[in-house]
Design a protein around this motif. Structure first.
Motif, PDB file in Angstrom:
ATOM      1  N   ARG A  18      31.113  -3.258  11.984  1.00  0.00           N
ATOM      2  CA  ARG A  18      31.989  -2.776  13.063  1.00  0.00           C
ATOM      3  C   ARG A  18      33.396  -3.374  13.021  1.00  0.00           C
ATOM      4  O   ARG A  18      34.326  -2.828  13.594  1.00  0.00           O
ATOM      5  CB  ARG A  18      31.357  -2.957  14.441  1.00  0.00           C
ATOM      6  CG  ARG A  18      31.190  -4.351  14.928  1.00  0.00           C
ATOM      7  CD  ARG A  18      30.890  -4.410  16.423  1.00  0.00           C
ATOM      8  NE  ARG A  18      29.788  -3.575  16.887  1.00  0.00           N
ATOM      9  CZ  ARG A  18      29.923  -2.498  17.665  1.00  0.00           C
ATOM     10  NH1 ARG A  18      31.102  -2.099  18.049  1.00  0.00           N
ATOM     11  NH2 ARG A  18      28.865  -1.829  18.069  1.00  0.00           N
ATOM     12  N   ASP A  19      33.571  -4.497  12.318  1.00  0.00           N
ATOM     13  CA  ASP A  19      34.911  -5.107  12.250  1.00  0.00           C
ATOM     14  C   ASP A  19      35.626  -4.846  10.929  1.00  0.00           C
ATOM     15  O   ASP A  19      36.634  -5.499  10.625  1.00  0.00           O
ATOM     16  CB  ASP A  19      34.818  -6.626  12.493  1.00  0.00           C
ATOM     17  CG  ASP A  19      34.363  -6.926  13.916  1.00  0.00           C
ATOM     18  OD1 ASP A  19      34.742  -6.159  14.823  1.00  0.00           O
ATOM     19  OD2 ASP A  19      33.614  -7.907  14.107  1.00  0.00           O
ATOM     20  N   LEU A  20      35.110  -3.925  10.125  1.00  0.00           N
ATOM     21  CA  LEU A  20      35.809  -3.632   8.863  1.00  0.00           C
ATOM     22  C   LEU A  20      37.219  -3.125   9.172  1.00  0.00           C
ATOM     23  O   LEU A  20      37.404  -2.326  10.100  1.00  0.00           O
ATOM     24  CB  LEU A  20      35.054  -2.557   8.067  1.00  0.00           C
ATOM     25  CG  LEU A  20      33.735  -2.963   7.413  1.00  0.00           C
ATOM     26  CD1 LEU A  20      33.139  -1.776   6.659  1.00  0.00           C
ATOM     27  CD2 LEU A  20      33.923  -4.147   6.482  1.00  0.00           C
ATOM     28  N   PRO A  21      38.226  -3.556   8.394  1.00  0.00           N
ATOM     29  CA  PRO A  21      39.588  -3.135   8.702  1.00  0.00           C
ATOM     30  C   PRO A  21      39.826  -1.653   8.402  1.00  0.00           C
ATOM     31  O   PRO A  21      39.227  -1.100   7.479  1.00  0.00           O
ATOM     32  CB  PRO A  21      40.442  -4.018   7.781  1.00  0.00           C
ATOM     33  CG  PRO A  21      39.526  -4.462   6.704  1.00  0.00           C
ATOM     34  CD  PRO A  21      38.139  -4.472   7.255  1.00  0.00           C
ATOM     35  N   LEU A  22      40.709  -1.047   9.199  1.00  0.00           N
ATOM     36  CA  LEU A  22      41.084   0.362   9.019  1.00  0.00           C
ATOM     37  C   LEU A  22      42.567   0.442   8.682  1.00  0.00           C
ATOM     38  O   LEU A  22      43.335  -0.470   9.007  1.00  0.00           O
ATOM     39  CB  LEU A  22      40.831   1.146  10.314  1.00  0.00           C
ATOM     40  CG  LEU A  22      39.363   1.330  10.717  1.00  0.00           C
ATOM     41  CD1 LEU A  22      39.267   1.914  12.121  1.00  0.00           C
ATOM     42  CD2 LEU A  22      38.641   2.230   9.716  1.00  0.00           C
ATOM     43  N   GLU A  23      42.949   1.545   8.046  1.00  0.00           N
ATOM     44  CA  GLU A  23      44.369   1.804   7.826  1.00  0.00           C
ATOM     45  C   GLU A  23      44.662   3.256   8.208  1.00  0.00           C
ATOM     46  O   GLU A  23      43.756   4.094   8.246  1.00  0.00           O
ATOM     47  CB  GLU A  23      44.758   1.544   6.365  1.00  0.00           C
ATOM     48  CG  GLU A  23      44.059   2.463   5.387  1.00  0.00           C
ATOM     49  CD  GLU A  23      44.318   2.081   3.935  1.00  0.00           C
ATOM     50  OE1 GLU A  23      44.920   1.034   3.660  1.00  0.00           O
ATOM     51  OE2 GLU A  23      43.910   2.861   3.055  1.00  0.00           O
ATOM     52  N   ASP A  24      45.936   3.524   8.491  1.00  0.00           N
ATOM     53  CA  ASP A  24      46.346   4.890   8.847  1.00  0.00           C
ATOM     54  C   ASP A  24      46.656   5.686   7.588  1.00  0.00           C
ATOM     55  O   ASP A  24      47.256   5.163   6.646  1.00  0.00           O
ATOM     56  CB  ASP A  24      47.602   4.850   9.736  1.00  0.00           C
ATOM     57  CG  ASP A  24      47.269   4.348  11.133  1.00  0.00           C
ATOM     58  OD1 ASP A  24      46.138   4.591  11.595  1.00  0.00           O
ATOM     59  OD2 ASP A  24      48.121   3.676  11.742  1.00  0.00           O
ATOM     60  N   VAL A  25      46.264   6.944   7.580  1.00  0.00           N
ATOM     61  CA  VAL A  25      46.644   7.858   6.494  1.00  0.00           C
ATOM     62  C   VAL A  25      47.132   9.167   7.107  1.00  0.00           C
ATOM     63  O   VAL A  25      46.769   9.511   8.236  1.00  0.00           O
ATOM     64  CB  VAL A  25      45.463   8.199   5.546  1.00  0.00           C
ATOM     65  CG1 VAL A  25      45.169   7.078   4.607  1.00  0.00           C
ATOM     66  CG2 VAL A  25      44.217   8.604   6.320  1.00  0.00           C
ATOM     67  N   SER A  26      47.954   9.874   6.318  1.00  0.00           N
ATOM     68  CA  SER A  26      48.392  11.195   6.747  1.00  0.00           C
ATOM     69  C   SER A  26      47.475  12.229   6.124  1.00  0.00           C
ATOM     70  O   SER A  26      47.259  12.219   4.908  1.00  0.00           O
ATOM     71  CB  SER A  26      49.828  11.462   6.268  1.00  0.00           C
ATOM     72  OG  SER A  26      50.692  10.526   6.855  1.00  0.00           O
ATOM     73  N   ILE A  27      46.927  13.115   6.945  1.00  0.00           N
ATOM     74  CA  ILE A  27      46.061  14.187   6.428  1.00  0.00           C
ATOM     75  C   ILE A  27      46.454  15.498   7.102  1.00  0.00           C
ATOM     76  O   ILE A  27      47.265  15.503   8.032  1.00  0.00           O
ATOM     77  CB  ILE A  27      44.565  13.904   6.701  1.00  0.00           C
ATOM     78  CG1 ILE A  27      44.305  13.780   8.216  1.00  0.00           C
ATOM     79  CG2 ILE A  27      44.086  12.671   5.977  1.00  0.00           C
ATOM     80  CD1 ILE A  27      42.855  13.977   8.593  1.00  0.00           C
ATOM     81  N   GLU A  28      45.870  16.578   6.611  1.00  0.00           N
ATOM     82  CA  GLU A  28      46.060  17.856   7.298  1.00  0.00           C
ATOM     83  C   GLU A  28      44.706  18.396   7.687  1.00  0.00           C
ATOM     84  O   GLU A  28      43.805  18.519   6.841  1.00  0.00           O
ATOM     85  CB  GLU A  28      46.758  18.857   6.372  1.00  0.00           C
ATOM     86  CG  GLU A  28      48.235  18.596   6.249  1.00  0.00           C
ATOM     87  CD  GLU A  28      48.940  19.713   5.479  1.00  0.00           C
ATOM     88  OE1 GLU A  28      48.543  20.887   5.625  1.00  0.00           O
ATOM     89  OE2 GLU A  28      49.853  19.387   4.729  1.00  0.00           O
ATOM     90  N   THR A  29      44.513  18.714   8.937  1.00  0.00           N
ATOM     91  CA  THR A  29      43.309  19.433   9.356  1.00  0.00           C
ATOM     92  C   THR A  29      43.584  20.928   9.141  1.00  0.00           C
ATOM     93  O   THR A  29      44.733  21.295   8.854  1.00  0.00           O
ATOM     94  CB  THR A  29      42.990  19.167  10.847  1.00  0.00           C
ATOM     95  OG1 THR A  29      43.897  19.927  11.654  1.00  0.00           O
ATOM     96  CG2 THR A  29      43.103  17.691  11.194  1.00  0.00           C
ATOM     97  N   PRO A  30      42.606  21.801   9.303  1.00  0.00           N
ATOM     98  CA  PRO A  30      42.904  23.243   9.193  1.00  0.00           C
ATOM     99  C   PRO A  30      43.921  23.698  10.242  1.00  0.00           C
ATOM    100  O   PRO A  30      44.515  24.764  10.116  1.00  0.00           O
ATOM    101  CB  PRO A  30      41.541  23.904   9.441  1.00  0.00           C
ATOM    102  CG  PRO A  30      40.555  22.873   9.035  1.00  0.00           C
ATOM    103  CD  PRO A  30      41.156  21.550   9.417  1.00  0.00           C
ATOM    104  N   VAL A  31      44.166  22.868  11.249  1.00  0.00           N
ATOM    105  CA  VAL A  31      45.049  23.280  12.347  1.00  0.00           C
ATOM    106  C   VAL A  31      46.440  22.650  12.257  1.00  0.00           C
ATOM    107  O   VAL A  31      47.456  23.295  12.508  1.00  0.00           O
ATOM    108  CB  VAL A  31      44.397  22.914  13.719  1.00  0.00           C
ATOM    109  CG1 VAL A  31      45.296  23.298  14.888  1.00  0.00           C
ATOM    110  CG2 VAL A  31      43.030  23.565  13.843  1.00  0.00           C
TER     111      VAL A  31
END
Ligand code: URA
Length: 215
Positions: free
Chosen positions: A52-65
């Motif tokens: 639960r404490d694993l680090p996260l990072e932000d990424v840019s993605i595209e959803t279908p919307v």
């Protein structure tokens, strides 16, 4: 983290589903198929807690919307190391939650004369120093195998390790705490003690035999 009177450093995962499934596993009537499935389910639930404490990072993605910023896991990749053979039963559950993890194996047997664990098999991913390893073994009894597996992993260059077990005895937790104070231990239960045959009391019997039906 539970810091008991005798200063055992161990994380007890007391999630109700884990505790319920553990009770089913302890029951002597529980057969091989159910035992194996329960172990896999518990391992998955425990892995959910310890990651639960694993680090996260932000990424840019595209959803279908629309385009958006989203999160993904960052930092070290995971490695799962079952201690043969009972650890295999837990590794499956962890792997279902983290399917991209690499899996190494460590095999140890107990020398009948010295009673010390001896390595007979060790195969690890090549990038040992860059992974967070989850070493899995259902029963932390004397701690001999776990200490030897952690010694070996560190010798091979591992820098970041956690130990995930199902049931432990105070003796085993103490041994790992002493030899590897930097390695966090996660368990579902700390039982009363070891008996004269080094079985955990009350425990659940021989985990390997119950997983593989070799009773
Ligand atoms: N290994 C097991 O499988 N069970 C015990 O109780 C102790 C070691």
């Amino acid at each position: 983290m539970t810091d008991t009177k005798e200063k055992l450093m161990v994380h007890i995962i007391d999630h109700p589903l884990v505790q319920h499934k553990l009770t089913l596993m302890r029951m002597k009537e529980t057969g091989t198929k159910d035992f194996r499935e329960l172990l896999e389910e518990i391992a998955m639930l425990m892995a959910y807690e310890i990651t639960r404490d694993l680090p996260l990072e932000d990424v840019s993605i595209e959803t279908p919307v629309a385009p958006c910023r989203a999160k993904r896991l960052a930092g070290k990749k995971l490695g799962i190391i079952p201690i043969l053979r009972a650890g295999l039963g837990m590794a499956e559950g962890v792997l279902r939650l983290v399917p991209a993890a690499r899996v190494g194996h460590i095999g140890l047997y107990r020398d009948p004369k010295t009673l010390q664990p001896v390595e007979y098999y060790c195969k690890l991913p090549s990038d040992v120093g860059e992974r967070l390893f989850i070493v899995v073994d259902p029963m932390l009894a004397t701690g001999g195998s776990s200490v030897a597996a952690l010694d070996l992993l560190k010798e091979k260059g591992a820098k970041s390790i956690v130990l995930l077990c199902l049931v432990s005895a105070p003796e085993g937790v103490r041994a790992v705490n002493k030899a590897h104070p930097d390695v966090p231990i996660y368990v579902a239960a700390v039982d009363e003690r070891l008996n004269e045959r080094a079985y955990i009391v009350p425990g659940l019997g021989d985990a390997g035999d119950r997983i593989f039906g070799t009773l």
